[in-house]
Design an enzyme around this catalytic site. Structure first.
Site, PDB file in Angstrom:
ATOM      1  N   ASP A   1      58.344 -11.703 -12.378  1.00  0.00           N
ATOM      2  CA  ASP A   1      59.135 -10.362 -11.787  1.00  0.00           C
ATOM      3  C   ASP A   1      58.570  -9.127 -11.874  1.00  0.00           C
ATOM      4  OD1 ASP A   1      61.021 -12.216 -11.875  1.00  0.00           O
ATOM      5  OD2 ASP A   1      60.982 -12.403 -14.106  1.00  0.00           O
TER       6      ASP A   1
ATOM      7  N   TRP B   1      11.125   4.253  -6.150  1.00  0.00           N
ATOM      8  CA  TRP B   1      10.266   4.004  -6.832  1.00  0.00           C
ATOM      9  C   TRP B   1       9.710   4.555  -8.243  1.00  0.00           C
ATOM     10  CZ3 TRP B   1       4.728   5.541  -7.514  1.00  0.00           C
ATOM     11  CH2 TRP B   1       3.988   4.437  -8.501  1.00  0.00           C
TER      12      TRP B   1
ATOM     13  N   ASP C   1      -3.606  -9.797 -10.060  1.00  0.00           N
ATOM     14  CA  ASP C   1      -3.125  -8.748  -8.962  1.00  0.00           C
ATOM     15  C   ASP C   1      -3.645  -9.751  -7.954  1.00  0.00           C
ATOM     16  OD1 ASP C   1      -0.850  -7.463  -7.969  1.00  0.00           O
ATOM     17  OD2 ASP C   1      -0.158  -7.844 -10.234  1.00  0.00           O
ATOM     18  N   ASP C   2      -3.185  -8.745  -6.833  1.00  0.00           N
ATOM     19  CA  ASP C   2      -3.232  -8.196  -5.606  1.00  0.00           C
ATOM     20  C   ASP C   2      -4.665  -7.901  -5.246  1.00  0.00           C
ATOM     21  OD1 ASP C   2      -3.481  -6.899  -2.782  1.00  0.00           O
ATOM     22  OD2 ASP C   2      -1.874  -5.717  -2.797  1.00  0.00           O
TER      23      ASP C   2
ATOM     24  N   ARG D   1       3.632   1.201   3.170  1.00  0.00           N
ATOM     25  CA  ARG D   1       2.691   0.842   2.680  1.00  0.00           C
ATOM     26  C   ARG D   1       1.438  -0.079   4.338  1.00  0.00           C
ATOM     27  NH1 ARG D   1       1.115  -2.463  -2.283  1.00  0.00           N
ATOM     28  NH2 ARG D   1       0.475  -1.696  -3.874  1.00  0.00           N
TER      29      ARG D   1
ATOM     30  N   LYS E   1       3.316 -14.205  -9.336  1.00  0.00           N
ATOM     31  CA  LYS E   1       3.707 -13.108  -9.089  1.00  0.00           C
ATOM     32  C   LYS E   1       4.427 -12.358  -7.121  1.00  0.00           C
ATOM     33  CE  LYS E   1       3.289  -8.265 -10.019  1.00  0.00           C
ATOM     34  NZ  LYS E   1       2.525  -7.041 -10.484  1.00  0.00           N
ATOM     35  N   TRP E   2       5.488 -12.922  -7.615  1.00  0.00           N
ATOM     36  CA  TRP E   2       5.819 -12.420  -5.215  1.00  0.00           C
ATOM     37  C   TRP E   2       6.101 -11.054  -5.837  1.00  0.00           C
ATOM     38  CZ3 TRP E   2       8.509 -16.935  -2.335  1.00  0.00           C
ATOM     39  CH2 TRP E   2       9.108 -16.550  -1.509  1.00  0.00           C
ATOM     40  N   ASP E   3       5.606 -10.782  -4.872  1.00  0.00           N
ATOM     41  CA  ASP E   3       5.839  -9.038  -4.610  1.00  0.00           C
ATOM     42  C   ASP E   3       6.381  -8.932  -3.224  1.00  0.00           C
ATOM     43  OD1 ASP E   3       5.799  -6.349  -5.030  1.00  0.00           O
ATOM     44  OD2 ASP E   3       3.663  -6.266  -5.195  1.00  0.00           O
TER      45      ASP E   3
ATOM     46  N   CYS F   1       9.549  -9.904  -7.867  1.00  0.00           N
ATOM     47  CA  CYS F   1       8.955  -7.898  -7.231  1.00  0.00           C
ATOM     48  C   CYS F   1       8.705  -7.311  -6.675  1.00  0.00           C
ATOM     49  CB  CYS F   1       6.927  -7.901  -8.203  1.00  0.00           C
ATOM     50  SG  CYS F   1       6.489  -6.330  -8.146  1.00  0.00           S
TER      51      CYS F   1
ATOM     52  N   ASP G   1       6.955  -0.389 -11.469  1.00  0.00           N
ATOM     53  CA  ASP G   1       5.196   0.317 -11.586  1.00  0.00           C
ATOM     54  C   ASP G   1       5.454   1.053 -12.177  1.00  0.00           C
ATOM     55  OD1 ASP G   1       4.759  -1.430  -9.696  1.00  0.00           O
ATOM     56  OD2 ASP G   1       4.815  -0.765  -7.962  1.00  0.00           O
TER      57      ASP G   1
HETATM   58  C1  DGJ Z   1       3.533  -3.683  -6.835  1.00  0.00           C
HETATM   59  C2  DGJ Z   1       4.070  -3.840  -7.755  1.00  0.00           C
HETATM   60  O1  DGJ Z   1       4.780  -3.141  -8.580  1.00  0.00           O
HETATM   61  C3  DGJ Z   1       2.546  -4.059  -8.621  1.00  0.00           C
HETATM   62  O2  DGJ Z   1       2.637  -4.139  -9.852  1.00  0.00           O
HETATM   63  C4  DGJ Z   1       1.351  -4.582  -7.679  1.00  0.00           C
HETATM   64  O3  DGJ Z   1       1.273  -5.544  -7.611  1.00  0.00           O
HETATM   65  C5  DGJ Z   1       1.288  -3.552  -6.294  1.00  0.00           C
HETATM   66  N1  DGJ Z   1       2.342  -4.338  -5.365  1.00  0.00           N
HETATM   67  C6  DGJ Z   1       0.001  -4.822  -5.644  1.00  0.00           C
HETATM   68  O4  DGJ Z   1      -0.048  -4.346  -4.465  1.00  0.00           O
END
Ligand code: DGJ
Length: 734
Positions: free
Chosen positions: A62, A189, A356-357, A436, A470-472, A520, A542
């Site tokens: 109501d 960033w 890493d990369d 980049r 680690k997948w960026d 990532c 980062d």
């Molecule tokens: C960006 C990521 O945040 C970093 O930790 C590193 O993996 C670089 N890319 C590598 O290119």
């Protein structure tokens, strides 16, 4: 039997007959919270209440609010307002029908509630257009113990031809109070999740992303809304929401002429008209909602409990201490650089090494960020014995092994870009703008989805000793467009990209349920619950500068739990900021998340080596409290006084760990004082300072026992007050 009688009585109570029509109350309930709607067939569904559970819900049937003078219509709040009828505010739904009609009027068509398991209840409220065969189902899942409710929507129709869906939100929450304070999180960033709180004024405040990918770098799709004053840690009414969606989003907060606030959340409608065919279904993502009458501390604990159980992988298992190669080696390494890093990492007690990369590409070697992305074959020059050799080496050292990929992206200088130009996101004949030095692959295309899955699959299959990926993702979308989607459906790109990504994640998780995956995206560009569900953790930023991390992790951990927050000790001066900070401060900050290292371990020598090895040992002791315990914030770094402090308390309240940081020089006589939270007042606790040399404790009572009651009422003080002074206290029940 009693329950049955009560249920029948209750049903009778909440159904009354208004002019021959049955009006009902629909409740979506958790253990402590409830959302309440009222509904009659063929009428709008009214959003009545969202907050702590209450008695006497039938009174909502109501409930009246002041009407609109020229029409006598109530200024009512709907569950899911559509553009049409008397609705003039920001709508949850706006579509154009097949015949060109611009309006919709959604009315009640029924609801059903089902128990999914002992902790989850699903309620679906079905709506339909008054005139057209357009249907919207609003789905809630109520997580009982965690006091979380997710809301999403599905739309479909039986019109003759396509319906143009222009706005399609996941949820709409109407609130009414004297004033509203919105907390949201902006960033860039290396400075993600910076908290901002503001009083809302009339009009619309929007928090959104149109970036397609890396959407959480500049604003996160999470908010806290405090009623009648700025949010506080342990008091005051606060509402919170976080959208589980890895694409464009929009959260809008509209304060209207009646003083009501309408919060509309969902996918961003910008340039995203969806041409919905008859019978086709369009699903809006889940908005993850919670409420607390006792401030934001409870909000965070609700999200953390829920995320560990439902919104991340392996949230019930302790996460390993990682050494990641990025800041220690960047692109410049060979096999020996990496095996040396592993040797040294193992000595510290680190548990996993992540390469890493920079490990791939032959024709276009990945020696910088300008080449090689897309060519996921090991660089033979840098690593002649390949990844299996490195993975085995790690395992022989007692380390797990992980490796970096960025499978959604491609450098123009790569074999892939030459072979599949049609896979690249582009806007017709316009320039494809690099970011980049890279382009984005078009995940709306199933062939690209297969490629991305295969990349993951092939990389993992290089060695049975790879246990972490680690997948960026290091760019966002601009000059949008897809060679795959038809010209008439280019606006579907934003939706189809995310769906394509989720298809890949689903396939990966079906095949690799045990592998650990880090989320990532140039740091914290994808920190949201839609993607986190498939991952074990995220790289929050980062920026590894400890001082900045205190702020980034404060904002991040308002919603996302410490167990998922990759937090690494790096070198001094810091690579991103140039700032110098003592190793102790860097460890004390990193240890309040999922601890790791991001440096060249051989550079840590002598006293610093001893310190680091001990800190890692101590982290193993406090890890279950940090990763699986409850977070209690004591002092926010955003408060004027430049201290920051928080605690984690184990679920059984037997163990706790307190972190305290001094962010500036406080003067010779000022000391840090705080009352503890979350302990058992009836128990005694022994306090031991960690990360400190004997005789140098900042706590006068180091090694002594105090009652929980004393610690929470009288508190403690610490002799810290210089910039980068810090303390970590282990608080254990005696
Ligand atoms: C960006 C990521 O945040 C970093 O930790 C590193 O993996 C670089 N890319 C590598 O290119």
């Amino acid at each position: 039997m009693r329950t049955v009688v009560f249920s029948i009585l209750f049903l009778l109570l909440i159904q009354i007959n208004i002019q021959g029509q049955s009006k009902e109350v629909i409740q979506v309930e958790t253990n402590d919270l409830t959302m309440i709607f009222t509904a009659s067939q063929n009428e709008k569904v009214i959003f009545q209440y969202w907050g702590n559970k209450l008695d006497g819900v039938s009174s909502f049937l109501d409930r009246k609010v002041k009407g609109q003078p020229d029409t006598n219509d109530d200024f009512i709040s709907q569950l899911y307002p559509a553009y049409g009828g008397r609705y003039y505010l920001n709508p949850a739904l706006k579509l154009t029908h097949d015949d060109g009609v611009l309006t919709s009027e959604l009315v009640y068509a029924g609801s059903r509630t089902k128990t999914l398991d002992s902790n989850k209840k699903e309620t679906v409220v079905s709506l339909k257009d008054k005139l057209y065969p357009v249907y919207v189902d609003i789905r809630f899942v109520a997580y009982q113990k965690e006091n979380i409710i997710t809301q999403s929507a599905t739309i479909y129709h039986n019109e003759k031809n396509t319906v143009k869906v222009e706005n399609f939100a996941s949820s709409y929450i109407p609130l009414h109070a004297e004033s509203y304070y919105l907390t949201h999180f902006n960033g860039t960033w290396a400075a993600e999740m910076q908290m901002e709180e503001e009083a809302l004024t009339h009009g619309i405040k929007v928090v959104e992303s149109k970036k397609g990918v890396r959407t959480t770098q500049s604003e996160n799709p999470s908010f806290i809304l405090s009623l009648n004053g700025p949010s506080k840690e342990d008091s005051g009414e606060v509402y919170a929401g976080s959208l589980a969606w890895s694409g464009n989003y929009k959260l809008s907060f509209e304060l209207d002429e009646t003083g009501k606030l309408g919060i509309t959340s969902g996918m961003n409608p910008f340039a995203s008209t969806f041409y919905l065919k008859p019978e086709q279904k369009l699903e809006a993502p889940e908005m993850v909602l919670t409420y607390s009458a006792n401030g934001i501390g409870q909000i965070s604990r609700n999200y953390h409990d829920w995320a560990r159980k439902y919104a991340m992988a392996h949230g019930d298992q302790l996460h390993p201490i990682i050494l990641n190669s990025w800041e220690g080696a960047y692109f410049t390494f060979d096999e020996k650089t990496i095996t040396d890093m592993m040797d040294n990492a193992a000595k510290f007690g680190v548990e996993m090494f992540v390469l890493d990369d920079g490990w791939f590409g032959n024709k276009y070697p990945r020696n910088g960020d300008n080449a090689g992305l897309g060519d996921w074959q090991t660089n033979k020059k840098k690593l002649p014995r390949g990844i299996p050799y490195l993975a085995d080496y790690a395992v022989n050292k007692g380390l797990k092994f992980g490796i970096w990929i960025e499978p959604e992206m491609v450098n123009p200088d790569s074999e892939l870009a030459k072979k599949h130009p049609e896979w690249i996101v582009k806007s017709g004949k316009r320039d494809i703008l690099p970011m980049r030095n890279q382009w984005l692959l078009d995940l709306s295309n199933p062939a690209v989805q297969d490629f991305v899955f295969k990349t993951f699959d092939d990389v993992v299959s290089m060695s049975p000793n790879i246990s972490y990926i680690k997948w960026d993702a290091n760019r966002h979308v601009d000059n949008v467009g897809s060679d795959y989607l038809p010209a008439s459906e280019q606006t579907h790109f934003w939706y189809e990209y995310v769906k394509g990504l989720y298809n890949v994640y689903e396939k990966i998780r079906a095949k690799y349920p045990d592998i650990q995956i880090q989320l990532c995206s140039s740091g914290g560009g994808r920190v949201e619950f839609g993607a986190l569900k498939y991952h074990d953790e995220f790289w929050a930023s980062d920026n590894t500068n400890a001082l900045d991390r205190i702020f980034i992790q404060y904002g991040t951990n308002l919603f996302f739990p410490a167990i998922a927050t990759g937090s690494h000790v790096s070198t001094s001066p810091n690579h991103q900021t140039g700032m110098m900070a003592p190793l102790k401060f860097r460890f004390d900050v990193a240890m309040s998340g999922r601890l790791g290292m991001e440096l060249q371990p051989k550079d840590i020598q002598g006293d610093e080596y001893e310190f680091a090895a001990n800190a890692i040992k101590d982290y193993k002791q406090i890890r279950p409290i940090v990763q699986l315990g409850d977070l209690y914030r004591l002092i926010s770094p955003y408060d004027k006084n430049d201290w920051a402090s928080h605690m984690y308390v184990s679920k059984d309240k037997k163990q706790s760990v307190l972190f305290a940081y001094s962010l500036k020089y406080h003067g010779r006589t000022t000391y840090f004082e705080t009352k503890l939270k979350g302990l058992d007042p009836t128990k005694n606790y022994k306090i031991t300072e960690l990360n400190v040399k004997p005789g140098q404790s900042s706590f006068y009572g180091n090694g002594q026992t105090f009652s929980g009651d004393y610690l929470m009422k009288a508190g403690i003080n610490l002799n810290i007050g210089n910039p980068f002074d810090s303390a970590v206290l282990l608080i254990s029940q005696e």
